[in-house]
Scaffold this motif. Structure first.
Motif, short mmCIF file in Angstrom:
data_model
loop_
_atom_site.label_atom_id
_atom_site.label_comp_id
_atom_site.label_asym_id
_atom_site.label_seq_id
_atom_site.Cartn_x
_atom_site.Cartn_y
_atom_site.Cartn_z
N ALA A 1 0.71 -1.23 -0.12
CA ALA A 1 0.05 -0.22 0.09
C ALA A 1 0.68 1.46 -0.02
O ALA A 1 0.25 2.28 -0.07
N GLY A 2 2.21 0.94 -0.16
CA GLY A 2 3.23 2.22 -0.10
C GLY A 2 3.65 2.65 1.40
O GLY A 2 4.33 3.70 1.51
N TYR A 3 3.71 1.79 2.18
CA TYR A 3 4.21 2.06 3.50
C TYR A 3 5.52 1.27 3.54
O TYR A 3 5.48 0.14 3.51
N SER A 4 6.40 1.84 4.55
CA SER A 4 7.69 1.37 5.01
C SER A 4 7.27 0.90 6.30
O SER A 4 7.06 1.65 7.07
N ILE A 5 7.40 -0.59 6.78
CA ILE A 5 7.04 -0.77 8.45
C ILE A 5 8.41 -0.47 9.07
O ILE A 5 9.37 -1.28 8.83
N GLU A 6 8.41 -0.02 10.21
CA GLU A 6 9.37 0.07 11.32
C GLU A 6 8.84 -0.52 12.56
O GLU A 6 7.93 0.06 13.06
N TRP A 7 9.27 -1.91 12.70
CA TRP A 7 8.70 -2.54 13.68
C TRP A 7 9.22 -2.02 15.08
O TRP A 7 10.56 -1.99 15.08
N THR A 8 8.48 -1.56 15.99
CA THR A 8 9.08 -0.85 17.27
C THR A 8 8.42 -1.43 18.55
O THR A 8 7.31 -2.39 18.48
N ALA A 9 8.50 -0.75 19.60
CA ALA A 9 7.77 -1.26 20.86
C ALA A 9 6.69 -0.36 21.00
O ALA A 9 6.22 0.61 20.31
N LYS A 10 5.66 -1.08 21.83
CA LYS A 10 4.45 -0.46 21.91
C LYS A 10 4.24 1.01 22.44
O LYS A 10 3.68 1.97 21.93
N ALA A 11 5.47 1.58 23.26
CA ALA A 11 5.40 2.88 23.70
C ALA A 11 5.60 3.98 22.18
O ALA A 11 5.45 5.02 22.45
N LYS A 12 6.37 3.31 21.36
CA LYS A 12 6.34 4.30 20.00
C LYS A 12 6.02 3.93 18.92
O LYS A 12 6.17 4.69 17.96
N LYS B 1 -5.20 9.98 28.62
CA LYS B 1 -5.88 10.67 27.66
C LYS B 1 -4.89 11.71 27.03
O LYS B 1 -5.11 12.21 25.86
N LYS B 2 -3.95 12.41 27.73
CA LYS B 2 -3.34 13.29 27.48
C LYS B 2 -2.01 12.71 26.54
O LYS B 2 -1.46 13.38 25.74
N ARG B 3 -1.67 11.47 26.88
CA ARG B 3 -0.55 10.85 26.22
C ARG B 3 -1.28 10.38 24.84
O ARG B 3 -2.33 9.61 24.83
N GLN B 4 -0.76 10.53 23.70
CA GLN B 4 -1.05 10.06 22.42
C GLN B 4 -1.10 8.64 22.35
O GLN B 4 -0.15 7.98 22.77
N ARG B 5 -2.21 7.95 22.30
CA ARG B 5 -2.21 6.41 22.12
C ARG B 5 -2.49 5.93 20.66
O ARG B 5 -3.10 6.34 19.63
N PRO B 6 -1.77 4.59 20.50
CA PRO B 6 -1.55 4.43 19.12
C PRO B 6 -3.09 3.69 18.76
O PRO B 6 -3.71 3.22 19.48
N ASP C 1 2.70 3.59 15.97
CA ASP C 1 1.54 4.36 15.42
C ASP C 1 0.35 3.33 15.29
O ASP C 1 -0.91 3.80 15.73
N LEU C 2 0.73 2.09 15.38
CA LEU C 2 -0.50 1.02 15.01
C LEU C 2 0.14 -0.26 15.92
O LEU C 2 1.08 -0.56 15.85
N LEU C 3 -0.85 -0.47 17.00
CA LEU C 3 -0.35 -1.52 17.83
C LEU C 3 -1.39 -2.78 17.54
O LEU C 3 -2.62 -2.70 17.36
N ILE C 4 -0.92 -3.75 16.85
CA ILE C 4 -1.67 -5.12 16.38
C ILE C 4 -1.45 -6.07 17.50
O ILE C 4 -0.47 -6.28 18.00
N LEU C 5 -2.86 -6.42 18.09
CA LEU C 5 -2.82 -7.33 19.12
C LEU C 5 -3.36 -8.60 18.57
O LEU C 5 -4.46 -8.88 17.77
N GLY C 6 -2.64 -9.64 19.01
CA GLY C 6 -2.80 -11.15 18.14
C GLY C 6 -3.64 -11.97 19.22
O GLY C 6 -4.23 -11.45 20.40
#
Length: 315
Positions: A28-39, A76-81, A41-46
């Protein structure tokens, strides 16, 4: 390089990162950067994500509401993925709370949910410009033209016995194995039958090769639920075997019910009609004339669903 999206994955299968959903995100045109939960944009839960118990249960009841309000304020003040629950197991789409969900479930009236059955992971999607997915246990990707063609008569010339691949023999597999063994020889493969195999990912053989010596593949699903249907039936069909399965009747949304034997419908008769089916040459000839699929599958719906998720996650 495409737009970068930071993704974290929790409770997913060990090979999830090389699966079809991450591949479609890249196409879809995105480059994935696998990272930690705290950082991320998208959190995938299995499906193996730990369920969260009641929060603050260790605190005295009178102070729990106050502490909860304080914590919620700062959360709420902290940005949630953005969160996506994706399961390839027979688990309901709302089992784990998330903004979006992908599961097997039928009859879900929610635009935030997509039904995406696991068998689609193993299709050869090169006709849609998608390459890179794999089907290592079976030995090859599943060809859409093959699945849309009649089973053919090759299975009639194979030994009239069944293969069963499994890592456990819990119900309903145990009952089905016992009943089928009364009708014909059933040969078992996998960790349950061979203790030297640690997991079904570590076998030296490929299913497609083993199935060349069997007219039938006993391939029951682990359970029944509307929409739950994995790769078992199409793999058997692609290996020129007649699938003998145990699956919910809503399987018709994916596959032609005339192209395989569903033992589920005969449970009330102790499966006796199955014996008649596998020994009726005229009926077997009819199976040979049936395709598994009558409609060509497409990735259009999942592409659109992911596009919305990716847009929100990176906005």
């Amino acid at each position: 390089m495409g737009k970068i999206i930071k993704i974290a994955a929790v409770g997913v299968a060990h090979d999830y990162r090389s699966g079809l959903i991450p591949l479609l995100i890249k196409t879809a045109g995105y480059s994935i950067e696998w990272t930690a939960k705290a950082k991320c944009d998208l959190l995938i839960l299995g499906p193996f994500t730990a369920r969260q118990g009641k929060r603050y249960r260790w605190l005295p009841k009178p102070v729990r509401p106050t502490i909860g309000a304080i914590v919620n304020y700062f959360e709420k003040k902290r940005q949630r993925p953005l969160t996506l629950f994706h399961t390839a197991e027979n688990i309901r789409h709302d089992e784990i709370a998330a903004d979006f969900s992908i599961s097997f479930d039928l009859g879900v009236n929610d635009k935030r949910h997509l039904r995406f059955p696991y068998w689609m992971e193993f299709i050869d999607w090169s006709n849609e410009g998608v390459t890179g997915n794999a089907n290592p246990r079976f030995g090859k990707l599943l060809s859409i033209p093959r699945l849309m063609s009649p089973l053919g008569r090759d299975f009639l010339n194979k030994p009239r016995k069944a293969a069963l691949f499994c890592s456990h023999l819990r119900e309903p597999r145990k009952l089905l194995y016992e009943r089928m063994s009364r009708m014909m020889e059933v040969q078992g493969f996998g960790p349950y039958f061979d203790s030297s195999i640690s997991t079904h990912h570590s076998t030296e053989y490929k299913k497609i090769d083993v199935l060349q010596d069997f007219a039938f593949n006993l391939c029951p699903e682990n359970g029944l639920y509307p929409g739950y249907c994995t790769e078992k039936i199409p793999e058997a069909f692609a290996a020129d075997c007649l699938p003998i399965t145990w699956v919910d009747s809503n399987v018709v949304i994916d596959f032609n019910p005339e192209s395989f034997i569903n033992m589920q419908q005969f449970a009330w008769q102790d499966f006796e009609p199955v014996l008649d089916l596998v020994n009726d040459e005229n009926r077997l000839e009819k199976f040979a004339c049936e395709p598994l699929m009558r409609r060509e599958p497409t990735l259009a719906e999942v592409r659109a669903f992911l596009a919305e998720i990716l847009a929100q996650a990176t906005s």
